[in-house]
Each structure stands twice: as C-alpha cells, then as structure tokens.
Scaffold this active site. Sequence first.
Site: not given
Length: 391
Positions: A65, A214, A117, A189
């Site tokens: 982690r 993406k 988005y 972004d």
Amino acid sequence: MKPNSATQPATNPSNAPPMNLETIAVHAGRSIDPATGAIAQPLYLSTTFEREPDGSYPHGYLYTRIENPNRARLEECLAALEGGVEAAAFASGSAATLSVFQALAPGDHVIAPLDVYTGTPAILRTILEPWGLEVTFVDMTDVEAVARSLRPNTRLIWIETPSNPRLEITDIAKISALAHRNGGICVCDNTWATPILQQPFRHGADLVVHSTTKYLGGHSDVLGGAVIAHKPSNLFQKIRAIQKIGGGVPSPFDCWLIHRGIQTLPCRMRVHSDTALQLAQWLSQQPQVEAVYYPGLPGHPGGAIATHQMQSFGGMLSIQIHGGRDAAFAVAAHVNLFKRATSLGGVESLIEHRASIEGPTSGTPENLLRLSIGLEHIADLTADLDQAFSA
Ligand SMILES: *Cc1c(COP(=O)(O)O)cnc(C)c1O
C-alpha cells in the site's frame, strides 16, 4: 503545430541529451531485471518485503500500500512523460481527482468548468461541498468569467481540455496565470489529450491529473489514475500522504498493464488523432449531422488555442444528429463496428448517447453522440457510420 517533444528531460543517465516522448514512453521506469536479465518488467505481487536483522529495508519497500516496485516504476514513467518531478498513481482517475481536492482545506474555494467529465462535479458536490469546500462552476473558455469568479480564498482552478463532451478548449496559460495571481494553483485533467498531444506544465499548470483507464492503459482492460506534480510542493506531499495512508492505490498488475500500455501511447495517439480528424471532416459533410465538435475543424471556437497548446487534436469527437433524441438513438442502434459503450481511449471505437449516461442533471443535448475513435481503418469506420445514418 509545435515540433514534437524535443526537450523532454532525460530519465536515464543524468548527463544524456534530452529524449523524445516516443523514447521515454518505451524506456522510462524500466531496466533489465538484474536477477534474470528479463527485458519485460517483472510483476511484483508481494504485499510485503523482508526486513534486515537490524530492522532496515535495504530495497526501500516495506508494504505494497505504501510502495510497490510496479507502482514506483509506473510513477517514474508518468512523471517523465509529463515533464514533472513526481507522480502518485491511484486505483482510478476518480480517486486521483478526489485526492487533489482532499489535499485542500475546508473553507478553500475551487473554480471548476461547466463542461467537464461528469464524475468531477459529482465528487465536488457529493463529497467535498458537504466537507466545506466552496465551489464555483464557470465556462472555462470565458477567461473574464473565470477572473470574476476568483475569491480571496480561491486555492485551485480545475481545467479539462479538450472538455467532455463538447470538446471545448481552455487556454491553459491564461487560466494558470489567473490561478497564480491569486496565490492558487491550476490543475489540468489531461486525460483526453495525453502528454503526447499536450503538456500542461509547459503552459503553467501545477498539477496534471489522468484517468489512466483511458488512453494510457489504452486497451479498455484496466482502471487507474494519477496525479503528477510539476514542482515539489506541500500540496503534493499531502496528495502522496492521501495515497499511501488513504490506500486508494492500484494493484501491481494494474500498474504493470498501464505501464505496458504507455509504451505504445505515442504511436496510438498519432493514429487516433489522424483518424478522428478525417472522420470529423467527413461527418461535417453528412446531411444527418447537425453539428460536429472537434477542435481540428475550421471554425471551432477553440481552434487557435488548440493549435498553440496541442500537437494534434486527439481521438475524441461529439456530433449532434438532426431529429433529436430518437434520431441519435437510432444511429447508435444501427452501428456494427462501433461499440455502444461509455469510456474512451481504447483500441476499439465506441459510440455513446452522452445525456443518458450523465443522468437527469445532464445539460448535454439529447441529440448528442460522443465517439471515441479507435485504431480501426478510417474507411471501415466511415462505412459503418454511413450505413447507420441511412438505416
Ligand atoms: C474517465 C475520466 C475520469 C475518471 O476516471 P476513472 O478512471 O473512470 O475513475 C476523469 N476525467 C476524465 C476526463 C475522464 O475521461
């Protein structure tokens, strides 16, 4: 268009000449495995790492982690591609977005775009506003409107360019300058453009966010996100802490897939972009099409800014169909090659009725279809849309 990426920092030997993006994409964050000589990256599924008798961790890893070799290598590659100093990889683009806003403090003010988005305003309204963040949504193409929205406590301006789903172009340099004038930061972004077509740090942005789900992953088979920092900052250290302590981290295999996808990103983006431009030109001549949103078409209001800040115009476009919602649904119903699905950036072309995925609060026109142009041949894509229009 600007020459392609000649001044990237070298990621390998410190005295080597700057490398180009194609080379960075293939090599950044990679080295021959010293144990086996393997060329391809080993996959480190181990969640935990052995300590020395004195309690130290000689390899720098203690628990996955907190840090994992596959994540560290992906982060190195992402930072190199964007020309930043550091990256933090997350389990999704949304987790990356959330970490940026969570690194602010209650009472801070954020300016965000109206055309964006859908998940970004959802995160702001559902999680951050109740927590105490103040948010103003503005038309990001209207620099004066953004300037008027500034408050003494404006800490962050969020931009997304080209925007979703209307392909609006935001002037990264102008909005970054406004954010800085106010003592704040500009976060871009960069999911739709990718660092291959647009490098926001060159225009003044302070952080870049990606949904690596993406184009970076590129094959519709892995979810991921990242925040990349132009310069070291306390804010980025907080994002890093949110990543490690909050634990919204990607699995080693997810990191491995995204890192592998990036190796072909520069050549994929060239084809996505070339095909989308040709398709946009063809679409703008079809009688069934009321409007085409693509920054590479003549007359696009953001065309000049896009030409200045992008290498080419990307693989996404939206169209409005004459005849309203039913006509748009009929086109989507009759395609064969295009797949009816949300998301974008994969090798296969997708078509989507955007208003219905965005839900009842959507301001997207009911006759709008969003297209993610894949890597198929232009003639096959054109033929598929042609038969769907006349079906
Ligand atoms: C998909 C997307 C996101 C969200 O990413 P997830 O990986 O789905 O969480 C954020 N921004 C843009 C522009 C996107 O296309």
